[in-house]
Enzyme design. Structure first.
Site, mmCIF file in Angstrom:
data_model
loop_
_atom_site.group_PDB
_atom_site.id
_atom_site.type_symbol
_atom_site.label_atom_id
_atom_site.label_comp_id
_atom_site.label_asym_id
_atom_site.label_seq_id
_atom_site.Cartn_x
_atom_site.Cartn_y
_atom_site.Cartn_z
ATOM 1 N N CYS A 251 3.833 -0.288 8.243
ATOM 2 C CA CYS A 251 5.028 0.401 8.891
ATOM 3 C C CYS A 251 4.499 1.367 10.238
ATOM 4 O O CYS A 251 5.144 1.307 11.432
ATOM 5 C CB CYS A 251 5.773 1.419 8.007
ATOM 6 S SG CYS A 251 4.798 2.891 7.448
ATOM 7 N N HIS A 299 6.958 6.452 5.075
ATOM 8 C CA HIS A 299 7.761 5.163 5.565
ATOM 9 C C HIS A 299 8.408 5.586 6.920
ATOM 10 O O HIS A 299 8.708 6.436 6.988
ATOM 11 C CB HIS A 299 8.490 4.366 4.523
ATOM 12 C CG HIS A 299 8.932 2.919 5.373
ATOM 13 N ND1 HIS A 299 7.908 2.007 5.299
ATOM 14 C CD2 HIS A 299 10.136 2.442 5.826
ATOM 15 C CE1 HIS A 299 8.442 0.683 5.841
ATOM 16 N NE2 HIS A 299 9.697 1.119 6.167
ATOM 17 N N HIS A 311 11.229 -2.860 11.111
ATOM 18 C CA HIS A 311 10.375 -1.989 10.355
ATOM 19 C C HIS A 311 9.502 -3.028 9.813
ATOM 20 O O HIS A 311 9.917 -4.070 9.479
ATOM 21 C CB HIS A 311 10.761 -1.014 9.425
ATOM 22 C CG HIS A 311 11.470 -1.525 8.271
ATOM 23 N ND1 HIS A 311 11.382 -0.878 6.912
ATOM 24 C CD2 HIS A 311 12.259 -2.658 7.931
ATOM 25 C CE1 HIS A 311 12.019 -1.446 6.089
ATOM 26 N NE2 HIS A 311 12.736 -2.707 6.712
#
Length: 336
Positions: A251, A299, A311
């Site tokens: 990420c 995240h 993402h």
């Protein structure tokens, strides 16, 4: 004291004829109109540039024309490949038949030449002179049969060759027609494609249009536009822990990679990226901002607006576009 009077046949200047009244009225109308224009009362409506939605609608309309053209083009090209192969195969079959026909024609021509130009050959003359009357008929019948056999062989070969020639002629005509159709479709495709590109170029600079993400409006920063395009170009690539591209990402590796393309350096760690950007409220978030999730910020994604982000999701799931509402949002940060 006597008062001077104007003779009855004299009138004030400009009012001596009805035409003068009309000119005065026209002048008054012009003055009123000029005043109205100056006040903005009669101003022509300003031309309004088409909105992003209107341009997108035009692009969709052109695409609806383009897609059937592309498929028709593909159909013709696939048929053309098959027919060209058939024509090539027939050509190979015709080659030995053409040679056999030529040899048979040469044999017949040689026989005719020797008989009509040089006269009967020595062997034929010997047969005719030395043969007994009873044998002569048999010899002549034999020669006739030999000549007939040559003719039959030649006729058979020519018949088969004509069959293949006819088939090839039909195929060649079909190929020529399909080649023209392919050329026409390619020209039509090129024209529609050019119109789509023209419409895309007319989109405002603040609009980002990519293949893998939805069209995004209101992207005011050059860096954000570059980061969005870069991140969207990675859609479909695998998630790999610790990866920073170009073939796989985690990420924070994806967001680092996207902003590196825009000339902005981010650390490959969500906690550091949180501190490297400017804090933005959710109501002020705009496309290109980073959106973080969970209280420990484990995240991060690149915000696209309308509650969407691109993402690197997780192991087993590639880079994709998802709603930000599937996880608890911790906040937004603006790099740069």
């Amino acid at each position: 004291m006597p008062v001077a009077t104007m003779p009855l046949h004299r009138r004030a200047p400009g009012l001596s004829r009805p035409g003068g009244l009309r000119r005065a009225a026209r002048a008054l109308v012009v003055l009123v109109a000029a005043a109205a224009v100056g006040a903005g009362l009669l101003a022509a409506p300003a031309y309004a540039e088409p909105s992003v939605d209107e341009i997108e609608a035009q692009i969709d309309k052109q695409w609806r024309k383009l897609e059937p053209t592309i498929e028709q083009y593909n159909k013709v090209r696939s048929e053309l490949r098959v027919n060209r192969q058939k024509s090539k195969s027939l050509g190979k079959k015709i080659e030995p038949l053409a040679l056999e026909t030529e040899l048979a024609m040469n044999r017949v021509a040689d026989l005719a030449s020797r008989y009509y130009i040089s006269g009967p050959s020595a062997e034929l003359g010997a047969v005719l002179l030395n043969a007994k009357p009873d044998d002569l008929g048999e010899q002549m019948a034999l020669l006739d049969r030999l000549a007939s056999q040559e003719r039959r062989e030649l006729e058979g070969v020519m018949k088969i060759r004509k069959k293949y020639d006819d088939q090839k002629a039909k195929l060649d005509a079909l190929i020529a027609s399909q080649e023209k159709q392919e050329k026409d479709l390619a020209a039509k495709k090129k024209k529609i494609d050019a119109e789509i590109k023209r419409l895309e170029r007319s989109l405002p600079v603040t609009t980002v249009k990519t293949t893998n993400c939805p069209t995004i409006n209101g992207v005011v920063s050059d860096a954000a536009r570059t980061a969005i395009r870069t991140a969207c170009a990675q859609v479909g690539k695998p998630y790999v822990w610790g990866a920073t591209g170009p073939n796989s990402f985690d990420c924070s590796g994806l967001t680092q990679y996207a902003y590196r393309a825009a000339g902005i350096s981010l650390t490959h760690f969500t906690g550091a990226q949180w501190n490297e950007g400017k804090a933005i409220s959710r109501s002020d978030a705009r496309p290109g901002d980073l959106v973080f999730f969970f209280s420990d910020l484990h995240h991060v994604g690149l915000y696209l607006g309308n509650n969407q982000m691109v993402h690197a999701a997780r192991a087993g799931k590639p880079v994709n576009v998802s709603p930000i509402t599937t996880m608890p949002v911790a906040g937004f940060r603006r790099p740069g």
